[in-house]
Design an enzyme around this catalytic site. Structure first.
Site, PDB file in Angstrom:
ATOM      1  N   ASP A  52       0.831  -1.205   0.000  1.00  0.00           N
ATOM      2  CA  ASP A  52       0.000   0.000   0.000  1.00  0.00           C
ATOM      3  C   ASP A  52       0.867   1.256   0.000  1.00  0.00           C
ATOM      4  OD1 ASP A  52      -2.714   0.359  -0.223  1.00  0.00           O
ATOM      5  OD2 ASP A  52      -3.177  -0.161   1.838  1.00  0.00           O
ATOM      6  N   THR A 145      -8.172  -4.448  -1.144  1.00  0.00           N
ATOM      7  CA  THR A 145      -7.142  -5.082  -0.316  1.00  0.00           C
ATOM      8  C   THR A 145      -7.400  -6.574  -0.111  1.00  0.00           C
ATOM      9  OG1 THR A 145      -6.785  -2.997   0.853  1.00  0.00           O
ATOM     10  CG2 THR A 145      -5.992  -4.977   1.923  1.00  0.00           C
TER      11      THR A 145
END
Length: 358
Positions: A52, A145
């Protein structure tokens, strides 16, 4: 005709595509490690957290190096450096720094080496609040995610706001096939994998391979009979009111089961005609962030589709980091939108009546 011809945002588009492509390389390397090691959560020390941050840093780097500097750099993004500055975060910061520098060296475009402090500073490039004036990049460094962790769909989603309006969007979808998706998690048998969608206002939408291939113009499907339509929704049940979306589909006359995939890959698939409808109705109290829809929405609208809230209003990205909208988000082609809106409003009314005391 390529989007570059007659495109006032051609330089920004080229920079955006380069940025998400480089970020995708980092994400693909991390996802491979995750799947081999069996990691299945987004704990603070987990590889997905590294990816991320790493994705966001690389996008920021490329945009600052490549995009025309109209004024000071501004980016609205999901991550900031607060957690990484806390005691105990040294190991994950070390991992991010190492991975980012490895990716830059492997790419070979830039002679840059990030220190740990440089990493923290680059992450904080994404702290802008956006708004109705000036230019702001809008980034979700890893959208989807849970799909990323499962080895399924995710996207690096980047858009450009100019005076409060989305004028450009790119979606890097490393696990999405270049051919039409053929099953319920966005997979496809035998097709090349790794799609890069792009759109600029007034110039249409395109898709190409993340590995590099000529861009192809795309357009939403032309289905006008709901019976022939299929619809996309979130893979995760926690992200969607499935009773409501099921009711909408039933009222509309949709017969196909929902195609459930993670991330803004749904917008890309819709834009190239893989399905006819996208429904997103999160649970009550959830506030939509602009980075979850900015890039995907312009890819669909430039492919000839419509993206609105549940009342048929255009999405307004000029209000800061959140979307102020009615109930949910729907997307489809122009032929189906009137009947879809009616089905949505009827289903919501029915749900509200069932929930209210007599």
């Amino acid at each position: 005709m390529s989007q570059a011809a007659g495109n006032p945002y051609a330089a920004e588009l080229a920079a955006a595509k380069k940025a998400v492509t480089l970020a995708a390389r980092l994400c693909q390397a991390v996802q491979k490690d995750i799947l081999q090691s069996g990691v299945q959560s987004k704990a603070d020390q987990s590889p997905v957290t590294v990816a991320d941050y790493g994705s966001q840093i690389l996008v920021s780097l490329v945009l600052k190096m490549e995009a025309p500097a109209s004024s000071s750099f501004s980016m609205v993004a999901e991550e900031d450096s607060e957690e990484l500055r806390k005691e105990g975060a040294e190991e994950i910061l070390e991992n991010i720094t190492e991975l980012v520098n490895e990716t830059i060296v492997d790419d070979g475009t830039y002679s840059i080496y990030f220190s740990k402090e440089g990493i923290l500073s680059a992450i904080d490039d994404g702290k802008s609040e956006g708004g109705p004036s000036g230019r702001h990049w809008v980034l979700d460094p890893i959208d989807g995610t849970k799909g990323f962790l499962r080895g399924d769909q995710y996207a690096i989603a980047l858009a450009l706001l100019d005076e409060g309006k989305v004028v450009l969007g790119v979606l890097a979808c490393p696990n999405l096939s270049l051919g039409s998706i053929g099953n319920l998690n966005g997979g496809s048998s035998g097709d090349q994998v790794g799609a890069l969608f792009s759109a600029t206002i007034g110039c249409g939408a395109e898709v190409e391979s993340l590995q590099g291939s000529p861009a192809q113009k795309i357009s939403v499907c032309s289905i006008d009979n709901p019976v022939e339509a299929s619809f996309f929704e979130s893979y995760e049940g926690a992200h969607s009111l499935r009773d409501l979306t099921g009711s909408i589909a039933e009222k509309l006359g949709v017969q196909a089961p929902p195609v459930r995939i993670d991330s803004q890959a749904k917008y890309g698939a819709l834009a190239r005609g893989d399905g006819a409808i996208y429904l997103r109705f999160p649970h009550k109290g959830y506030r939509e962030k602009i980075w979850d829809h900015a890039a995907g929405s312009i890819v669909v609208t430039e492919a000839g589709g419509l993206v609105t809230d549940a009342s048929g209003n255009d999405l307004d990205f000029s209000k800061g980091r959140f979307l102020d909208l009615d109930t949910g988000i729907i997307a489809t082609n122009k032929q189906l939108m009137p009947s879809l809106l009616k089905a949505v409003q009827d289903a919501i009314k029915e749900q509200n009546q069932a929930a209210s005391p007599l």
